[in-house]
Design a protein around this motif. Structure first.
Motif, mmCIF file in Angstrom:
data_model
loop_
_atom_site.group_PDB
_atom_site.id
_atom_site.type_symbol
_atom_site.label_atom_id
_atom_site.label_comp_id
_atom_site.label_asym_id
_atom_site.label_seq_id
_atom_site.Cartn_x
_atom_site.Cartn_y
_atom_site.Cartn_z
ATOM 1 N N GLU A 1 0.806 -1.328 0.037
ATOM 2 C CA GLU A 1 0.126 0.139 0.015
ATOM 3 C C GLU A 1 0.950 1.306 0.080
ATOM 4 O O GLU A 1 0.524 2.064 -0.690
ATOM 5 N N LYS A 2 1.935 1.304 0.794
ATOM 6 C CA LYS A 2 2.737 2.379 0.821
ATOM 7 C C LYS A 2 4.166 2.428 0.341
ATOM 8 O O LYS A 2 4.721 3.325 -0.004
ATOM 9 N N GLU A 3 4.638 1.201 0.210
ATOM 10 C CA GLU A 3 5.820 0.877 -0.740
ATOM 11 C C GLU A 3 5.675 -0.447 -1.533
ATOM 12 O O GLU A 3 4.739 -1.246 -1.002
ATOM 13 N N THR A 4 6.471 -0.571 -2.648
ATOM 14 C CA THR A 4 6.265 -1.787 -3.370
ATOM 15 C C THR A 4 7.173 -2.802 -2.774
ATOM 16 O O THR A 4 8.333 -2.594 -2.541
ATOM 17 N N VAL A 5 6.655 -3.915 -2.252
ATOM 18 C CA VAL A 5 7.493 -4.960 -1.758
ATOM 19 C C VAL A 5 7.540 -6.221 -2.578
ATOM 20 O O VAL A 5 6.431 -6.721 -3.037
ATOM 21 N N PRO A 6 8.759 -6.662 -3.038
ATOM 22 C CA PRO A 6 8.772 -7.831 -3.924
ATOM 23 C C PRO A 6 8.872 -9.135 -2.911
ATOM 24 O O PRO A 6 9.012 -9.067 -1.980
ATOM 25 N N VAL A 7 8.087 -10.092 -3.860
ATOM 26 C CA VAL A 7 8.197 -11.429 -3.105
ATOM 27 C C VAL A 7 8.678 -12.342 -4.032
ATOM 28 O O VAL A 7 8.410 -12.624 -5.352
#
Length: 442
Positions: A27-33
């Motif tokens: 939502e607030k930052e792009t997180v990679p998985v």
């Protein structure tokens, strides 16, 4: 590569590209998985789910945790029911009893029924049909059929390693699940998980995707509000037809627009357009399409066809005969073998957002307020429109329509009414020829 099921897909991706990004979210930052981390999460959860029940309902939201739950439940041997997360409590309870759920993902909001003689089978994945048919039917698919459908789509429209897919369609619908999730995964393309309806206007700017799958109403919103980012190169549209002016707006932006035709019963895609004319669709490799004498599209596929309608064998037998599905859609094959759609045979109208209206039920309600059964509902400018043979007091009818619309969801509200002052056109069997009325109304 043709993957045989979810386990085959995840094993390959995690083993071959362990550090590559499977999903972007946040939502607030792009997180990679990464594929490695995602597969580990799936394996751990699948062990936890073993021997816990027979059938799990999953309100399908676009988060890595929920997607992992879907894969894990399948790997653990559970039957999976894909649920709309916006279902009301009473609708969820009805779906639970019908599909014989004994598990529910997330915080259970309803008591689950006691199952005595379950029809659940390991590997089944149930998707509800999106029409209002009087019966809430679920289509029985498998991870194998879904992966074959994704493979078919990939053979028609390839993706590049530099691509990014923006996934904003509901994963509880087979179009969203196959085309926004499985299709990019088969190419090792990262999936950017949409952040919900309130972010439709800025997800493209947030993720900078190159590919998106959309229904016509969503595409119209993205065009109207100038949301498409400059990196976007391909849009796959399904679940309804696009107005010509909308297609022109996409072309002006230098973006390839392709149409996909498919059904829940066929695990999604049957035909996809790949050339300059989006309405001219090539048949997918594993599918066969023929046209019946009355113009109905008949589809067959050894790899993608449904097992049937869950607990409705008679309904299954009515549409699926010797492996050939009567789609209820009308169309034709041109001299090059390309499929073109020409409308609906079934008494169902399909809105631009994928909403479907079961006409006998809908028109029955309208006949009571209009005081006549000599009426028909057609699509006009993509919205339901009422046609009557005659009407002596149109102002009174419009007031009644306003009252009717107050109780209807947005996609099912009548946009207007008109009287044609002649008998409604009918076929030899007495069926109203809606296409003639649509042509008459312009």
């Amino acid at each position: 590569m043709r993957y045989q099921g979810f386990k085959h897909l995840l094993e390959y991706l995690a083993g071959t590209f362990p550090d590559q990004t499977a999903f972007f979210y946040g939502e607030k930052e792009t997180v990679p998985v990464s594929y490695r981390d995602f597969y580990r999460q799936v394996l751990v959860r699948s062990e936890e789910l073993k021997n816990t029940g027979t059938c799990i309902g999953i309100p399908a939201v676009s988060t890595p945790e929920c997607i992992a739950e879907i894969f894990a439940a399948n790997l653990s041997g559970l039957q999976v029911v894909m649920l709309d997360p916006l279902l009301k409590k009473e609708e969820l309870a009805e779906a639970s009893e019908y599909t014989e759920m004994d598990l529910l993902y997330g915080k259970p909001e309803i008591p689950l029924p006691e199952i005595k003689n379950s029809h659940a089978r390991p590997g089944n994945i149930l998707f509800f049909t999106s029409g209002t048919t009087g019966k809430n039917k679920a289509v029985v698919l498998t991870d194998h059929s879904l992966m074959q459908s994704a493979y078919n789509g990939g053979q028609m429209l390839g993706l590049e390693k530099e691509d990014r897919m923006l996934s904003v369609l509901p994963l509880s619908h087979v179009f969203g699940f196959v085309c926004s999730l499985l299709w990019p995964m088969t190419f090792g393309v990262p999936v950017c998980l949409g952040r919900g309806m309130r972010h439709y206007g800025d997800d493209c700017a947030w993720y900078r995707p190159t590919v998106i799958c959309a229904v016509p109403s969503l595409l119209q919103f993205l065009i109207r509000h100038d949301c498409l980012n400059e990196e976007m190169r391909l849009i796959l549209v399904g679940a309804g037809d696009c107005p010509d002016e909308l297609m022109e707006e996409v072309k002006k932006r230098g973006i390839q627009l392709s149409f996909g035709y498919g059904l829940t019963e066929t695990s999604s895609g049957v035909a996809i357009s790949t050339g300059a004319d989006p309405r001219s669709m090539s048949i997918c490799p594993d599918d066969t399409v023929t046209i019946a004498e009355d113009g109905e599209i008949l589809a067959a596929s050894e790899t993608c066809m449904m097992q049937g309608y869950y607990r409705y064998p008679e309904d299954t037998a009515a549409v699926l005969k010797n492996g050939v599905l009567s789609t209820g859609d009308l169309g034709y094959l041109d001299e090059n073998g390309k499929l073109h759609l020409a409308g609906r045979k079934k008494d169902i109208l399909v809105m631009s957002d994928g909403t479907k209206i079961f006409l006998p039920e809908y028109e029955g309600a309208l006949s009571r307020i209009a005081g006549t059964d000599q009426l028909a509902v057609i699509l006009k400018n993509g919205k339901p429109f009422l046609i009557l043979e005659t009407c002596s007091d149109m102002d009174a009818l419009r007031k009644s329509i306003d009252e009717f619309n107050r109780d209807q969801p947005f996609g099912r509200k009548l946009s207007g009414a008109a009287a044609v002052n002649h008998p409604l056109p009918r076929s030899a069997s007495g069926k109203i020829q809606r296409w003639k009325l649509e042509k008459e109304m312009g």
